[in-house]
Design a protein around this motif. Sequence first.
Motif, short mmCIF file in Angstrom:
data_model
loop_
_atom_site.label_atom_id
_atom_site.label_comp_id
_atom_site.label_asym_id
_atom_site.label_seq_id
_atom_site.Cartn_x
_atom_site.Cartn_y
_atom_site.Cartn_z
N ALA A 36 1.49 11.40 7.08
CA ALA A 36 2.37 10.81 8.10
C ALA A 36 3.33 11.88 8.63
CB ALA A 36 3.14 9.63 7.52
N ALA A 37 3.84 12.74 7.72
CA ALA A 37 4.76 13.80 8.16
C ALA A 37 4.05 14.81 9.05
CB ALA A 37 5.35 14.50 6.93
N GLN A 38 2.80 15.13 8.72
CA GLN A 38 2.05 16.06 9.54
C GLN A 38 1.80 15.50 10.94
OE1 GLN A 38 -1.46 16.85 7.24
NE2 GLN A 38 -0.41 18.21 5.80
N ARG A 39 1.48 14.20 11.01
CA ARG A 39 1.28 13.58 12.32
C ARG A 39 2.56 13.58 13.13
NH1 ARG A 39 -2.00 9.92 9.33
NH2 ARG A 39 -0.28 8.44 9.21
N ALA A 40 3.70 13.33 12.44
CA ALA A 40 4.98 13.32 13.15
C ALA A 40 5.31 14.71 13.70
CB ALA A 40 6.09 12.85 12.21
N PRO A 51 -10.52 -2.81 2.68
CA PRO A 51 -11.22 -2.59 1.40
C PRO A 51 -10.40 -1.80 0.39
CG PRO A 51 -12.22 -1.30 3.17
CD PRO A 51 -11.28 -2.26 3.81
N LEU A 52 -9.56 -0.86 0.85
CA LEU A 52 -8.75 -0.09 -0.09
C LEU A 52 -7.69 -0.96 -0.75
CD1 LEU A 52 -8.29 3.27 1.86
CD2 LEU A 52 -9.66 2.88 -0.19
N VAL A 81 0.28 -7.26 8.22
CA VAL A 81 1.72 -7.03 8.14
C VAL A 81 2.03 -5.54 8.34
CG1 VAL A 81 3.74 -7.13 6.63
CG2 VAL A 81 2.12 -9.03 6.67
N HIS A 82 1.22 -4.67 7.73
CA HIS A 82 1.45 -3.23 7.87
C HIS A 82 1.32 -2.78 9.32
CE1 HIS A 82 0.13 -2.60 3.41
NE2 HIS A 82 1.33 -3.13 3.52
N ARG A 83 0.36 -3.36 10.03
CA ARG A 83 0.17 -2.99 11.43
C ARG A 83 1.31 -3.50 12.30
NH1 ARG A 83 -4.79 -1.29 13.14
NH2 ARG A 83 -4.59 -2.36 15.12
N ALA A 84 1.83 -4.68 11.95
CA ALA A 84 2.93 -5.24 12.74
C ALA A 84 4.27 -4.59 12.41
CB ALA A 84 3.01 -6.75 12.51
N PHE A 85 4.45 -4.21 11.14
CA PHE A 85 5.72 -3.60 10.69
C PHE A 85 5.40 -2.34 9.89
CE2 PHE A 85 6.18 -8.23 10.85
CZ PHE A 85 7.22 -8.36 11.76
N PRO A 86 5.05 -1.26 10.56
CA PRO A 86 4.60 -0.05 9.85
C PRO A 86 5.65 0.59 8.96
CG PRO A 86 4.90 0.37 12.21
CD PRO A 86 5.00 -1.11 12.03
N ALA A 87 6.93 0.33 9.21
CA ALA A 87 7.98 0.94 8.39
C ALA A 87 8.37 0.09 7.19
CB ALA A 87 9.22 1.20 9.25
N ILE A 126 -0.25 1.71 -5.86
CA ILE A 126 -1.48 2.23 -5.26
C ILE A 126 -1.43 2.16 -3.74
CG2 ILE A 126 -3.98 1.91 -5.09
CD1 ILE A 126 -3.91 0.79 -7.95
N VAL A 127 -1.00 1.01 -3.21
CA VAL A 127 -1.03 0.80 -1.76
C VAL A 127 -0.07 1.76 -1.06
CG1 VAL A 127 -0.54 -0.86 0.09
CG2 VAL A 127 -1.78 -1.59 -1.96
N GLU A 128 1.04 2.08 -1.68
CA GLU A 128 1.99 3.03 -1.08
C GLU A 128 1.35 4.39 -0.82
OE1 GLU A 128 6.10 1.28 -3.12
OE2 GLU A 128 5.11 3.07 -3.91
N ARG A 129 0.31 4.71 -1.56
CA ARG A 129 -0.33 6.01 -1.47
C ARG A 129 -1.64 5.99 -0.69
NH1 ARG A 129 3.01 5.45 -5.35
NH2 ARG A 129 4.12 7.23 -6.24
N LEU A 130 -1.95 4.86 -0.10
CA LEU A 130 -3.21 4.74 0.66
C LEU A 130 -2.99 5.12 2.12
CD1 LEU A 130 -4.59 1.32 -0.66
CD2 LEU A 130 -5.28 3.63 -1.36
N PRO A 131 -4.03 5.67 2.77
CA PRO A 131 -3.93 5.89 4.22
C PRO A 131 -3.93 4.56 4.95
CG PRO A 131 -6.15 6.31 3.44
CD PRO A 131 -5.31 6.08 2.22
N ARG A 132 -3.21 4.51 6.05
CA ARG A 132 -3.12 3.28 6.84
C ARG A 132 -3.48 3.57 8.28
NH1 ARG A 132 2.93 2.28 4.92
NH2 ARG A 132 2.58 2.94 2.78
N GLY A 133 -3.76 2.54 8.99
CA GLY A 133 -4.04 2.70 10.42
C GLY A 133 -5.24 1.91 10.86
N ARG A 134 -6.38 2.12 10.19
CA ARG A 134 -7.59 1.43 10.62
C ARG A 134 -7.91 0.27 9.69
NH1 ARG A 134 -12.08 5.98 11.67
NH2 ARG A 134 -11.35 6.67 9.63
#
Length: 216
Positions: free
Chosen positions: A204-208, A128-129, A186-192, A114-122
């Motif tokens: 993510a691809a669209q933003r790139a 909560p997600l 952890v996601h914010r510190a190591f986004p990859a 589930i988490v792999e498919r969630l939006p990240r950033g904020r």
Amino acid sequence: MTATPSTTPARRRRSTTTDLALIASFAALIGACSLLPAIPIGVVPITLQTFAVILAGAVLGSTRGALAALLWLAVGLIGLPVFTGGGAGLAPLASPSVGYLVSFPIAAFVTGFIVERLPRGRIATSVPLILLAGAAASILVVYPLGALGMAWRAGLTLPEAFTFGLTFLPGDLLKDLLAAIVATSVHRAFPALLPRRGRAAARAAQRAEATPAAAA
């Protein structure tokens, strides 16, 4: 710059080594949380195992999170004292906790999936997600299998086992919240670190693509 044939295998080796180190580290974390003092309550005690399992899935993703939980189980089954109260070997499989033990790798996989498919950033949306992902894994996987184990090994009826399992819900929600906060950090510190899947990967691809390419 395109990777040369000589550098690509080296990168793959580094990636594999990193994955193995992360899996081993989170297996150790699950073991450490299992060895912390448990709170006796009925036939199954309260521990921090579920926190570590949900965190493994949320931080490492589905495959590596499940492998971390499986590694912990394997280490305990071959005789190292990494289960609750220093338990080891096959004896825990004959205890009322057997359903919970079996559920942990699956719960880590579901959380990561589930988490792999969630939006990240904020943080306001990520925490909560991820909390909901951990709660879903607990409710859909841990509680049913845990209840089946208690009904099998503790002599309870299925309704009695499910009712008893629900007593863990408030504490599990707090553990899921803590796991969500840690995973977001952890996601914010190591986004990859965590792979993106589905719509999250597409965004993510669209933003790139929208970001101007750096000068060569």
